[in-house]
Design a protein around this motif. Structure first.
Motif, PDB file in Angstrom:
ATOM      1  N   THR A   1      39.725   3.143  15.480  1.00 48.83           N
ATOM      2  CA  THR A   1      41.098   4.074  15.454  1.00 48.83           C
ATOM      3  C   THR A   1      40.917   4.759  14.388  1.00 48.83           C
ATOM      4  OG1 THR A   1      42.225   2.287  14.428  1.00 48.83           O
ATOM      5  CG2 THR A   1      42.593   2.568  16.782  1.00 48.83           C
ATOM      6  N   PRO A   2      40.893   6.150  14.286  1.00 50.34           N
ATOM      7  CA  PRO A   2      40.491   6.872  15.506  1.00 50.34           C
ATOM      8  C   PRO A   2      39.184   6.736  15.897  1.00 50.34           C
ATOM      9  CG  PRO A   2      40.931   8.489  13.571  1.00 50.34           C
ATOM     10  CD  PRO A   2      41.107   7.017  13.190  1.00 50.34           C
TER      11      PRO A   2
ATOM     12  N   ILE B   1      32.827   7.471  17.986  1.00 52.17           N
ATOM     13  CA  ILE B   1      32.130   6.051  18.035  1.00 52.17           C
ATOM     14  C   ILE B   1      32.219   5.410  19.671  1.00 52.17           C
ATOM     15  CG2 ILE B   1      32.373   3.765  17.206  1.00 52.17           C
ATOM     16  CD1 ILE B   1      33.504   6.454  15.118  1.00 52.17           C
ATOM     17  N   LYS B   2      31.479   5.474  20.280  1.00 56.13           N
ATOM     18  CA  LYS B   2      31.346   5.188  21.805  1.00 56.13           C
ATOM     19  C   LYS B   2      31.542   3.619  21.819  1.00 56.13           C
ATOM     20  CE  LYS B   2      28.005   6.862  24.202  1.00 56.13           C
ATOM     21  NZ  LYS B   2      26.950   7.364  24.803  1.00 56.13           N
ATOM     22  N   GLU B   3      31.005   2.795  20.979  1.00 55.83           N
ATOM     23  CA  GLU B   3      30.846   1.379  21.100  1.00 55.83           C
ATOM     24  C   GLU B   3      30.667   0.749  19.940  1.00 55.83           C
ATOM     25  OE1 GLU B   3      27.949  -2.047  23.174  1.00 55.83           O
ATOM     26  OE2 GLU B   3      28.405  -0.041  24.074  1.00 55.83           O
ATOM     27  N   ALA B   4      31.328  -0.282  19.330  1.00 54.19           N
ATOM     28  CA  ALA B   4      31.145  -1.057  18.155  1.00 54.19           C
ATOM     29  C   ALA B   4      31.258  -2.570  18.451  1.00 54.19           C
ATOM     30  CB  ALA B   4      32.458  -0.739  17.206  1.00 54.19           C
ATOM     31  N   THR B   5      29.938  -3.179  18.404  1.00 54.44           N
ATOM     32  CA  THR B   5      29.882  -4.716  18.761  1.00 54.44           C
ATOM     33  C   THR B   5      29.004  -5.432  17.835  1.00 54.44           C
ATOM     34  OG1 THR B   5      28.036  -4.355  20.109  1.00 54.44           O
ATOM     35  CG2 THR B   5      29.976  -4.535  21.272  1.00 54.44           C
ATOM     36  N   SER B   6      29.343  -6.587  17.667  1.00 59.41           N
ATOM     37  CA  SER B   6      28.626  -7.458  16.546  1.00 59.41           C
ATOM     38  C   SER B   6      28.051  -8.597  17.343  1.00 59.41           C
ATOM     39  CB  SER B   6      29.263  -7.726  15.331  1.00 59.41           C
ATOM     40  OG  SER B   6      30.445  -8.466  15.569  1.00 59.41           O
TER      41      SER B   6
ATOM     42  N   LYS C   1      36.023  -3.641   8.221  1.00 60.88           N
ATOM     43  CA  LYS C   1      37.346  -3.249   8.064  1.00 60.88           C
ATOM     44  C   LYS C   1      37.346  -1.521   8.505  1.00 60.88           C
ATOM     45  CE  LYS C   1      41.096  -3.271   4.913  1.00 60.88           C
ATOM     46  NZ  LYS C   1      41.683  -3.778   3.486  1.00 60.88           N
ATOM     47  N   LYS C   2      36.688  -0.968   7.569  1.00 62.29           N
ATOM     48  CA  LYS C   2      36.613   0.762   7.809  1.00 62.29           C
ATOM     49  C   LYS C   2      35.091   1.255   7.535  1.00 62.29           C
ATOM     50  CE  LYS C   2      38.829   2.146   4.084  1.00 62.29           C
ATOM     51  NZ  LYS C   2      39.849   3.070   3.276  1.00 62.29           N
ATOM     52  N   LEU C   3      34.953   2.389   8.215  1.00 64.21           N
ATOM     53  CA  LEU C   3      33.631   2.938   7.979  1.00 64.21           C
ATOM     54  C   LEU C   3      33.926   4.421   7.658  1.00 64.21           C
ATOM     55  CD1 LEU C   3      30.612   3.201   8.522  1.00 64.21           C
ATOM     56  CD2 LEU C   3      31.376   3.839  11.109  1.00 64.21           C
ATOM     57  N   SER C   4      33.408   4.809   6.610  1.00 66.23           N
ATOM     58  CA  SER C   4      33.624   6.261   5.966  1.00 66.23           C
ATOM     59  C   SER C   4      32.311   6.923   6.392  1.00 66.23           C
ATOM     60  CB  SER C   4      33.725   6.124   4.502  1.00 66.23           C
ATOM     61  OG  SER C   4      35.087   5.188   4.079  1.00 66.23           O
TER      62      SER C   4
ATOM     63  N   THR D   1      33.020  16.649   2.551  1.00 67.16           N
ATOM     64  CA  THR D   1      34.067  16.152   3.201  1.00 67.16           C
ATOM     65  C   THR D   1      33.882  14.348   3.323  1.00 67.16           C
ATOM     66  OG1 THR D   1      33.277  16.744   5.327  1.00 67.16           O
ATOM     67  CG2 THR D   1      34.528  18.020   4.186  1.00 67.16           C
ATOM     68  N   ARG D   2      35.026  13.720   3.541  1.00 68.66           N
ATOM     69  CA  ARG D   2      34.871  12.438   3.738  1.00 68.66           C
ATOM     70  C   ARG D   2      35.840  12.030   4.779  1.00 68.66           C
ATOM     71  NH1 ARG D   2      35.408   7.506  -0.382  1.00 68.66           N
ATOM     72  NH2 ARG D   2      35.768   5.699   0.985  1.00 68.66           N
ATOM     73  N   VAL D   3      35.486  11.298   6.003  1.00 64.66           N
ATOM     74  CA  VAL D   3      36.608  10.808   6.989  1.00 64.66           C
ATOM     75  C   VAL D   3      36.307   9.335   7.287  1.00 64.66           C
ATOM     76  CG1 VAL D   3      37.389  10.971   9.331  1.00 64.66           C
ATOM     77  CG2 VAL D   3      36.641  13.035   8.152  1.00 64.66           C
ATOM     78  N   SER D   4      37.238   8.596   7.065  1.00 63.45           N
ATOM     79  CA  SER D   4      37.256   6.931   7.575  1.00 63.45           C
ATOM     80  C   SER D   4      37.796   6.592   8.757  1.00 63.45           C
ATOM     81  CB  SER D   4      37.915   6.482   6.510  1.00 63.45           C
ATOM     82  OG  SER D   4      37.214   6.556   5.193  1.00 63.45           O
ATOM     83  N   VAL D   5      37.403   5.724   9.612  1.00 63.65           N
ATOM     84  CA  VAL D   5      37.942   5.212  11.014  1.00 63.65           C
ATOM     85  C   VAL D   5      38.033   3.504  10.355  1.00 63.65           C
ATOM     86  CG1 VAL D   5      37.146   7.004  12.406  1.00 63.65           C
ATOM     87  CG2 VAL D   5      35.686   4.873  11.829  1.00 63.65           C
ATOM     88  N   ASN D   6      39.027   2.959  11.147  1.00 65.60           N
ATOM     89  CA  ASN D   6      39.305   1.639  10.892  1.00 65.60           C
ATOM     90  C   ASN D   6      38.605   0.845  12.212  1.00 65.60           C
ATOM     91  OD1 ASN D   6      40.836   1.883   8.666  1.00 65.60           O
ATOM     92  ND2 ASN D   6      42.482   2.648  10.115  1.00 65.60           N
ATOM     93  N   LEU D   7      38.171  -0.086  12.018  1.00 68.09           N
ATOM     94  CA  LEU D   7      37.468  -1.121  12.860  1.00 68.09           C
ATOM     95  C   LEU D   7      38.456  -2.629  12.830  1.00 68.09           C
ATOM     96  CD1 LEU D   7      34.775   0.360  11.354  1.00 68.09           C
ATOM     97  CD2 LEU D   7      33.739  -1.230  13.240  1.00 68.09           C
ATOM     98  N   ALA D   8      38.909  -3.132  14.134  1.00 70.46           N
ATOM     99  CA  ALA D   8      39.689  -4.179  14.273  1.00 70.46           C
ATOM    100  C   ALA D   8      38.946  -4.971  15.580  1.00 70.46           C
ATOM    101  CB  ALA D   8      40.886  -3.838  14.518  1.00 70.46           C
ATOM    102  N   LYS D   9      38.892  -6.403  15.714  1.00 70.64           N
ATOM    103  CA  LYS D   9      38.344  -7.207  16.502  1.00 70.64           C
ATOM    104  C   LYS D   9      39.391  -6.879  17.658  1.00 70.64           C
ATOM    105  CE  LYS D   9      36.508 -10.912  14.215  1.00 70.64           C
ATOM    106  NZ  LYS D   9      36.608 -12.378  13.978  1.00 70.64           N
ATOM    107  N   LYS D  10      38.770  -6.861  19.097  1.00 74.35           N
ATOM    108  CA  LYS D  10      39.649  -6.413  20.124  1.00 74.35           C
ATOM    109  C   LYS D  10      40.334  -7.798  20.356  1.00 74.35           C
ATOM    110  CE  LYS D  10      37.070  -2.845  22.648  1.00 74.35           C
ATOM    111  NZ  LYS D  10      36.500  -2.697  23.697  1.00 74.35           N
TER     112      LYS D  10
END
Length: 182
Positions: A61-62, A77-82, A164-167, A173-182
């Protein structure tokens, strides 16, 4: 009389051969049907084993970021998995986080602004406060004007940590997005 006997013998030989050939094609047809049925059983999907590595999906998000001084770069970001990694004894050795990105160049063909979103400039902040860089990257991160490219970034997470967060950084310029488990 000999001619009649030969004709009768020839007739019985042909009749016997005809019946034998007819039965053999019938047997072959049944064998083909049986083998087709066996082939269907082979294609049944296998069930996952207990030893398969655990996969975790993340919501972002976003899910997209706009970068650049003239807002020419759009990163989605289309997909984020570990995948959790373990040693031979079953002890956790960390995880491998894979991000699938769609990078779009929003500049027009007339302006022809080019950029490259370097994976080495991205920073992934972990829940323990540390930041790490991309371990491996695949695909292109330099789209042509009014075009998109796909890229895959892989991060190696230390044991006991979570993203937690990807920058993203581009052109000051710098933009960050947050990552959380589904």
């Amino acid at each position: 009389m000999v001619k009649i006997t030969l004709k009768i013998a020839l007739f019985f030989t042909l009749a016997t051969t005809f019946v034998a050939c007819k039965n053999s094609t019938k047997d072959q047809t049944e064998e083909n049907t049986t083998s087709a049925t066996n082939t269907e059983n082979v294609t049944t999907p296998a069930t996952p084993t207990e030893n398969a590595p655990e996969t975790i999906s993340y919501t972002v998000t976003p899910d997209s970021a706009i970068l650049g001084k003239t807002k020419e770069a759009l990163v989605k970001i289309k997909e984020a998995t570990s995948v959790l990694l373990q040693d031979a004894n079953g002890k956790s050795t960390g995880a491998e986080l894979t991000l699938k990105l769609l990078i779009s160049n929003k500049s027009s063909l007339d302006l022809k602004k080019y950029f490259s979103l370097a994976s080495s400039d991205a920073r992934l902040e972990l829940d323990n406060g540390n930041s790490i860089t991309v371990e491996k990257s695949n695909g292109s991160s330099s789209p042509e004007p009014e075009a998109s490219t796909e890229a895959e970034w892989i991060f190696n997470l230390p044991s006991g940590s979570a993203p937690k967060k990807l920058s993203f950084f581009l052109d000051g310029t710098r933009v960050s997005v947050n990552l959380a488990k589904k």
